[in-house]
Every structure is written in structure tokens, then in C-alpha cells.
Design an enzyme around this catalytic site. Structure first.
Site, PDB file in Angstrom:
ATOM      1  N   LYS A 192       5.542  25.104  -4.671  1.00  0.00           N
ATOM      2  CA  LYS A 192       4.461  24.123  -4.482  1.00  0.00           C
ATOM      3  C   LYS A 192       5.019  22.819  -3.898  1.00  0.00           C
ATOM      4  O   LYS A 192       6.254  22.649  -3.837  1.00  0.00           O
ATOM      5  CB  LYS A 192       3.774  23.863  -5.825  1.00  0.00           C
ATOM      6  CG  LYS A 192       4.698  23.232  -6.873  1.00  0.00           C
ATOM      7  CD  LYS A 192       4.064  23.288  -8.259  1.00  0.00           C
ATOM      8  CE  LYS A 192       4.978  22.627  -9.287  1.00  0.00           C
ATOM      9  NZ  LYS A 192       4.480  22.840 -10.665  1.00  0.00           N
ATOM     10  N   TYR A 217      15.362  -9.273   0.298  1.00  0.00           N
ATOM     11  CA  TYR A 217      14.137  -9.835  -0.275  1.00  0.00           C
ATOM     12  C   TYR A 217      14.356 -10.304  -1.707  1.00  0.00           C
ATOM     13  O   TYR A 217      14.978  -9.598  -2.513  1.00  0.00           O
ATOM     14  CB  TYR A 217      13.033  -8.782  -0.302  1.00  0.00           C
ATOM     15  CG  TYR A 217      12.424  -8.509   1.044  1.00  0.00           C
ATOM     16  CD1 TYR A 217      11.762  -9.505   1.746  1.00  0.00           C
ATOM     17  CD2 TYR A 217      12.481  -7.227   1.595  1.00  0.00           C
ATOM     18  CE1 TYR A 217      11.185  -9.238   2.982  1.00  0.00           C
ATOM     19  CE2 TYR A 217      11.905  -6.955   2.820  1.00  0.00           C
ATOM     20  CZ  TYR A 217      11.259  -7.967   3.518  1.00  0.00           C
ATOM     21  OH  TYR A 217      10.686  -7.699   4.720  1.00  0.00           O
TER      22      TYR A 217
END
Ligand SMILES: *Cc1c(COP(=O)(O)O)cnc(C)c1O
Length: 361
Positions: free
Chosen positions: A35, A257
Site C-alpha cells: 500500500k 531560518y
């Protein structure tokens, strides 16, 4: 020159891990769970690599099952959530997909549909304590009786799912196991399927016909406290990128950042062309290992969308264009996952579409 970021997938490692799962499952058989695009590795190449090894496959949706069917014309494909709409029952029957029934509404749909004369093989999902999907044990008599008189419908087996098999001593596992064993004794003649990856390493939980290994096939450990290598698993995906810049920092310089990392001494830093838009976790903290020039160096500062910074003080010879491994042979994906507060499953399935997959066979 393309961007150097790619996911390298080792198909021999995938097959090695499947063979280990099959050996641990024996005498039960192992159906490969593919899956979520083969846990992010690419459903089609994964199924092609396991063809002839895995006698059956399991997926979450009919869309995934159709993709399996193109590569693997014969093997049964189990739909772990059944069909999501009654209008898919015809397509499932024609492609010989085997839906799970987990909800009374799906049984109602099936009864109406069976009246139209098609034939379909189904499994029942039993809720033994996970409390996610499945019929309660007290309903099974009724479900089995209704399916017996459903023309064209063959009930092949019953499945359940462990909630805590990844914790070695959890009491819920023993309770679930006891419930499922009672069911097996009560309804002989069906095929039974229990174990996820974790349960393969607890042979006492493996007393049925089919196991359903997922994460272990992809070389990640189902246990928080045991490495994939210690379980005999080989990493399948290596997330690879490259250095795109190198610079020297002075004490007090910050990186990236939020200026969350500050150089305490003169040091050398590098920028790597991979970020959270590729699926590298933004929550990986400073210190998370990155493999460059034959050694581990620490990630520093915040991960950006398209790049991240590393401290290269330990390998001053590193240059732009040098290859970088974010996880794979040298840095286990589970180690990065733990540091980022998640699990290998999420990192592997989270690699985004812009990252090319390259397959080694
Ligand atoms: C995903 C899934 C599996 C595989 O679980 P792993 O922990 O990846 O081995 C097995 N059974 C069901 C029902 C699943 O949804």
C-alpha cells in the site's frame, strides 16, 4: 545537470527482506503489503521485484490494486479496507481482487450486489481489540451465516490486526491473540491472517495461514528499540543528495531560518540540496546525522524547503558536488525518524513526487 536529490531503491535488499519475512512466517505464507505506493518506494517496481516470491499482495484501495494487477496478472490482491463504494464491486470481481468486509454497510452492499449473479472472494475483518475497523467477535456468527447464503460470494478467510505487537510485552497483544485463536477454533475451514511486521519476530503469535509484512520489507524496524540491522533487515531506500555550497563561519554566526544554531568557534558549513519539500522531516533537530565524504556530520539549524545545512568541520575536504546520504546504508532511516519525533513509516511514505526514484537491481 539535474538536481542531485533522488531516492535510490535497492530491489535485491527488498527481496532479501521478503525472504526473511517468509522464513519467519513459515509455515504460514507472507503476503507483501504494498500500500501507499509500496511504502513510498514505487508500487510497480516493488511488485515486479516480488513477483514469483510473494504469492499474494495487500493494498488499501482498489486504485492501488489496479496498479498491482497490471504488473502481476495472477496473484490475489487483498483490499485491506474492502471497496470504498458498492459501485466498485464489479471491478473487484472482474480483476479477482479480494475485498475485506469490515462494516455492516459493506455486507448489505454485497448482498444486494450478489443478487446480480457475479462472483467474488471476500475476507472478514475481525476487531479483536485494535478498535479501528472490523466486526466484533459477537457478530461473526451472523456475518458468516449471511455470507453462506450470498450467491456467488466465497468467504475465504478472516483477518485481524495487532495494535501493540511492536511493544514486546503488551497485554493487549495476548488478549487479541487469544480472541483470534478462539475464532480459529470456532470456525475451522477458513484461512486466517494476523501478523504485521512486528509479529514476525514473535513466533508464538504466528499461528495462522497468512502474515502481512509491510515495513520490514522496506528495511525499517517495526520496533522503537531494535535496529533494522539487528533484525537482519537491509535498508531498501537511500535518500541521496549533494553538497551545493561550502562556507566558513566565525564564532557568533548563525545559520538559517530563525537563527537557531550559532557557531561557537570558527567552522566550516555546507548546504545540501534536500529539504522538507522532498520529504526530509522539518523537525529533524540540529545534530541529526548526515553522511558525507565517508563520515557522519551533524545537521545544523532548521531544515528549509529545498535545502539543509551541515557542520563540515570534521571533513574539511568536502566540496560542492560531493554526494550526501540523508538515510540509507550509513544512516538508518529509523535513526532520523526517532530524532524527528516520528517513525520510519512516515519518512519512507513521505518522499514527495519531485524526488526521482532510481532502481538498483
Ligand atoms: C499496513 C498494514 C499491515 C502491515 O503493517 P506493517 O507494520 O507495515 O508490517 C498489515 N495489516 C494491515 C491491516 C495493515 O493495514
Amino acid at each position: 545537470m539535474p538536481r542531485p536529490t533522488l531516492a535510490q531503491i535497492s530491489l535485491p535488499a527488498l527481496r532479501h527482506n521478503y525472504v526473511l519475512a517468509a522464513r519467519l512466517a513459515s509455515p504460514a505464507k507472507a503476503m507483501a503489503v504494498v500500500k501507499a505506493d509500496g511504502y513510498g518506494h514505487g508500487l510497480e517496481p516493488v511488485v515486479a521485484a516480488l513477483r514469483g516470491l510473494s504469492p499474494q499482495f495487500a493494498v488499501s484501495s482498489i486504485e492501488e490494486a489496479c496498479r498491482v494487477r497490471i504488473i502481476e496478472p495472477d496473484a490475489p490482491v487483498l483490499l485491506l479496507q474492502g471497496v470504498h463504494s458498492a459501485s466498485d464491486l464489479n471491478a473487484a470481481a472482474q480483476a479477482r481482487f479480494e475485498p475485506v468486509l469490515h462494516h455492516p454497510g459493506q455486507l448489505d452492499d454485497l448482498e444486494r450486489w450478489a443478487a446480480a449473479g457475479e462472483s467474488l472472494t471476500v475476507w472478514i475483518k475481525i476487531n479483536t481489540g485494535m478498535n479501528r475497523l472490523g466486526f466484533h467477535l459477537a457478530c461473526i456468527d451472523d456475518v458468516v451465516a449471511r455470507l453462506r447464503v450470498c450467491a456467488g460470494v466465497r468467504l475465504r478467510g478472516m483477518i485481524h490486526h495487532f495494535a501493540c505487537a511492536d511493544e514486546r510485552q503488551h497485554p493487549l497483544t495476548d488478549l487479541q491473540f487469544a480472541h483470534f485463536q478462539a475464532l480459529i477454533e470456532q470456525y475451522p475451514g477458513f484461512e486466517y491472517s494476523a501478523a504485521n511486521s512486528a509479529a514476525h519476530f514473535r513466533p508464538e503469535l504466528n499461528r495462522c495461514h497468512w502474515t502481512r509484512p509491510g515495513i520490514m520489507l522496506y528495511g525499517s524496524s517495526p520496533f522503537a528499540d531494535e535496529s533494522a540491522a539487528s533484525l537482519g533487515l537491509r535498508p531498501v531506500m537511500s535518500l541521496i543528495s549533494g553538497l551545493i555550497s561550502v562556507r566558513d563561519l566565525l564564532p557568533g554566526d548563525t545559520v538559517g531560518y530563525g537563527a537557531t544554531w550559532t557557531a561557537s568557534a570558527p567552522c566550516r558549513m555546507g548546504m545540501v540540496a534536500v529539504g522538507y519539500a522532498d520529504g526530509y522531516p522539518r523537525h529533524a533537530p540540529s545534530g541529526t546525522p548526515v553522511w558525507i565524504a565517508g563520515r557522519r556530520v551533524p545537521l545544523i539549524g532548521r531544515v528549509s524547503m529545498d535545502m539543509l545545512a551541515v557542520d563540515l568541520s570534521a571533513c574539511p575536504q568536502a566540496r560542492p558536488c560531493d554526494p550526501v546520504e540523508l538515510w540509507g546504508e550509513h544512516v538508518p532511516v529509523d535513526e532520523v525518524a526517532t530524532l524527528a519525533g516520528t517513525i520510519g513509516y512516515e519518512l519512507l511514505t513521505g518522499i514527495t513526487a519531485r524526488v526521482p526514484r532510481s532502481y538498483l537491481d
